[in-house]
Design a protein around this motif. Structure first.
Motif, PDB file in Angstrom:
ATOM      1  N   TRP A 178       0.828  -1.209   0.000  1.00 37.65           N
ATOM      2  CA  TRP A 178       0.000   0.000   0.000  1.00 37.65           C
ATOM      3  C   TRP A 178       0.862   1.260   0.000  1.00 37.65           C
ATOM      4  CZ3 TRP A 178      -3.749  -2.218   4.197  1.00 37.65           C
ATOM      5  CH2 TRP A 178      -4.791  -2.924   3.568  1.00 37.65           C
ATOM      6  N   VAL A 179       1.948   1.263   0.776  1.00 35.81           N
ATOM      7  CA  VAL A 179       2.829   2.432   0.812  1.00 35.81           C
ATOM      8  C   VAL A 179       3.510   2.634  -0.533  1.00 35.81           C
ATOM      9  CG1 VAL A 179       4.916   3.390   1.839  1.00 35.81           C
ATOM     10  CG2 VAL A 179       3.187   2.361   3.304  1.00 35.81           C
ATOM     11  N   ARG A 180       4.025   1.562  -1.127  1.00 37.07           N
ATOM     12  CA  ARG A 180       4.681   1.696  -2.431  1.00 37.07           C
ATOM     13  C   ARG A 180       3.712   2.229  -3.488  1.00 37.07           C
ATOM     14  NH1 ARG A 180       6.801  -3.631  -1.136  1.00 37.07           N
ATOM     15  NH2 ARG A 180       8.979  -3.444  -0.455  1.00 37.07           N
ATOM     16  N   THR A 181       2.490   1.720  -3.495  1.00 38.04           N
ATOM     17  CA  THR A 181       1.487   2.185  -4.454  1.00 38.04           C
ATOM     18  C   THR A 181       1.203   3.659  -4.248  1.00 38.04           C
ATOM     19  OG1 THR A 181       0.478  -0.014  -4.541  1.00 38.04           O
ATOM     20  CG2 THR A 181      -0.871   1.829  -5.282  1.00 38.04           C
ATOM     21  N   PHE A 182       1.061   4.076  -3.000  1.00 42.01           N
ATOM     22  CA  PHE A 182       0.788   5.474  -2.673  1.00 42.01           C
ATOM     23  C   PHE A 182       1.936   6.373  -3.122  1.00 42.01           C
ATOM     24  CE2 PHE A 182       1.063   9.014   0.395  1.00 42.01           C
ATOM     25  CZ  PHE A 182      -0.178   9.604   0.194  1.00 42.01           C
ATOM     26  N   LEU A 183       3.174   5.956  -2.833  1.00 41.63           N
ATOM     27  CA  LEU A 183       4.320   6.783  -3.195  1.00 41.63           C
ATOM     28  C   LEU A 183       4.567   6.805  -4.704  1.00 41.63           C
ATOM     29  CD1 LEU A 183       6.893   6.024  -0.346  1.00 41.63           C
ATOM     30  CD2 LEU A 183       5.354   7.980  -0.597  1.00 41.63           C
ATOM     31  N   ALA A 184       4.166   5.745  -5.399  1.00 38.78           N
ATOM     32  CA  ALA A 184       4.270   5.761  -6.852  1.00 38.78           C
ATOM     33  C   ALA A 184       3.368   6.838  -7.448  1.00 38.78           C
ATOM     34  CB  ALA A 184       3.913   4.394  -7.429  1.00 38.78           C
ATOM     35  N   LEU A 211      -0.802   7.212   6.507  1.00 37.11           N
ATOM     36  CA  LEU A 211      -0.619   6.905   7.918  1.00 37.11           C
ATOM     37  C   LEU A 211      -0.699   5.388   8.095  1.00 37.11           C
ATOM     38  CD1 LEU A 211      -3.230   9.500   9.259  1.00 37.11           C
ATOM     39  CD2 LEU A 211      -0.847   9.937   8.637  1.00 37.11           C
ATOM     40  N   ALA A 212       0.305   4.800   8.732  1.00 36.14           N
ATOM     41  CA  ALA A 212       0.331   3.354   8.947  1.00 36.14           C
ATOM     42  C   ALA A 212       0.308   3.073  10.436  1.00 36.14           C
ATOM     43  CB  ALA A 212       1.567   2.733   8.314  1.00 36.14           C
ATOM     44  N   LEU A 223      -5.228   5.741   5.816  1.00 39.06           N
ATOM     45  CA  LEU A 223      -4.827   5.126   7.072  1.00 39.06           C
ATOM     46  C   LEU A 223      -4.895   3.616   6.919  1.00 39.06           C
ATOM     47  CD1 LEU A 223      -4.176   5.076  10.146  1.00 39.06           C
ATOM     48  CD2 LEU A 223      -6.645   5.284  10.553  1.00 39.06           C
ATOM     49  N   ALA A 224      -3.746   2.957   7.047  1.00 39.20           N
ATOM     50  CA  ALA A 224      -3.691   1.492   7.060  1.00 39.20           C
ATOM     51  C   ALA A 224      -3.676   1.039   8.512  1.00 39.20           C
ATOM     52  CB  ALA A 224      -2.450   0.992   6.329  1.00 39.20           C
TER      53      ALA A 224
END
Length: 276
Positions: free
Chosen positions: A73-79, A154-155, A184-185
Motif C-alpha cells: 500500500w505504501v509503495r502504491t501510494f508513493l508511486a 498513515l500506517a 490510514l492502514a
C-alpha cells in the motif's frame, strides 16, 4: 552476541514479535522469503531478549504477510505521490523506510518515549526522516507532519488493538481532523482472536492484551464524517497481486487456512481507510 538491554512498557514489548518475524523471514533461502530485512536481522542479534519464545507458531508468518501488504500500500501510494509524507504510528522497530522509501518522500516515525529511546540506538534522524516521541493520543505530535505537508499515508500496524475502543475512536477522529483525505492502514481484531489471545502462539508469551474488539471494520466509516473503507482483507483474501507473488509455502498455508475457516483468522482484518 546479544547485548542491547531492553526496558519497555507492557504494550511496547509487542514490537518484538513483528521484528523477530521479519528477521526470521529475511534469513530464509532465496525464493522462500516474502521480504528481506537485514536491519531486522541485525537488531535481533544486538538486542538482549529471548526471541525464541515466539518460535514454532504461525504468527510470525502472519506478521510478515501483514507487513508485506502494508508495504504494498505504501509503495502504491508513493508511486502516485512521490513527494508525499508517510507517518508510522507506533513504529516500534519497523524498517518500512528501508524497504519502501523512494528517495523523495518525508517520513515521521511515532512511538512512545521508551520505544524511541531504543529505536535511536539503531536509527538516526535525517532531513527526510524524523522520529517523534509521543502517544498517538497526544495533541501536539501532529504539528511536525502537518508542517511538512501532504498528501499523507498513515500506517498503524499492530498498534490500535491494544487500546480501548474509546481511545481508538479518539485517535481516528483526531487523525481525520488533522489529516483530512489521508490514507490510514490499520489492522482490526474481532472476537475470534480477542477471546482466545491467552492461548495465542505469540500474544500468550507477552503481558499485553488486545482490548479493542472490532468485528466489522465498516464501523470506522461511522466514526467521522467522510471516512471511507477502501479495502479490508483477511489473510485468506489477500489482493491477487500480493497473493500470487507469495512463496509456495505461504500459498499452501493460505489454502489450509481457507479450508479450516478459523475464527481467529477470519475476523482479523487488514484495512485501508480514507479519512474524511
Amino acid at each position: 552476541m546479544a547485548g542491547q538491554t531492553v526496558r519497555l512498557g507492557v504494550a511496547q514489548e509487542t514490537l518484538m514479535i513483528p521484528l523477530y518475524g521479519r528477521a526470521v523471514e529475511s534469513r530464509k533461502p532465496e525464493g522462500e522469503a516474502v521480504l528481506r530485512d537485514p536491519a531486522a536481522e541485525a537488531m535481533v542479534e544486538a538486542i538482549d531478549y529471548d526471541f525464541s519464545r515466539f518460535d514454532g507458531g504461525p504468527s510470525l508468518a502472519g506478521t510478515v504477510m501483514r507487513t508485506n501488504l502494508f508495504d504494498h500500500w505504501v509503495r502504491t501510494f508513493l508511486a502516485e505521490n512521490p513527494d508525499a509524507t508517510v507517518v508510522e504510528i507506533g513504529t516500534g522497530l519497523n524498517t518500512r523506510y528501508e524497504r519502501t522509501d523512494n528517495g523523495r518522500a518525508h517520513w515521521f516515525e511515532l512511538d512512545l518515549p521508551d520505544v524511541i529511546e531504543l529505536r535511536r540506538t539503531f536509527f538516526t534522524d535525517s532531513p527526510r526522516r524524523r522520529m517523534l516521541a509521543a502517544s498517538v493520543l497526544d495533541d501536539d505530535w501532529t504539528a511536525a507532519p502537518q508542517a511538512q505537508g501532504g498528501p499523507y499515508f498513515l500506517a498503524a500496524e499492530a498498534v490500535l488493538g491494544y487500546l480501548p475502543e474509546e481511545d481508538v475512536r479518539r485517535a481516528i477522529g483526531m487523525l481525520a481532523e488533522r489529516f483530512p483525505g489521508a490514507l490510514l492502514a490499520l489492522d482490526t481484531t474481532g472476537p475470534g482472536m480477542v477471546d482466545t489471545q491467552d492461548s495465542h502462539d505469540a500474544l500468550s508469551k507477552v503481558e499485553a492484551k488486545l482490548r479493542w474488539n472490532c468485528p466489522d471494520p465498516r464501523v470506522l466509516e461511522e466514526w467521522h464524517p467522510g471516512n471511507r473503507l477502501l479495502a479490508s482483507h483477511t489473510f485468506t483474501t489477500m489482493p491477487a497481486e500480493i497473493r500470487d507473488k507469495l512463496p509456495a509455502q505461504y500459498q499452501e498455508m493460505i489454502a489450509n487456512m481457507t479450508q479450516q475457516q478459523l475464527p481467529q483468522v477470519e475476523d482479523y482484518r487488514l484495512n485501508l481507510l480514507r479519512l474524511g
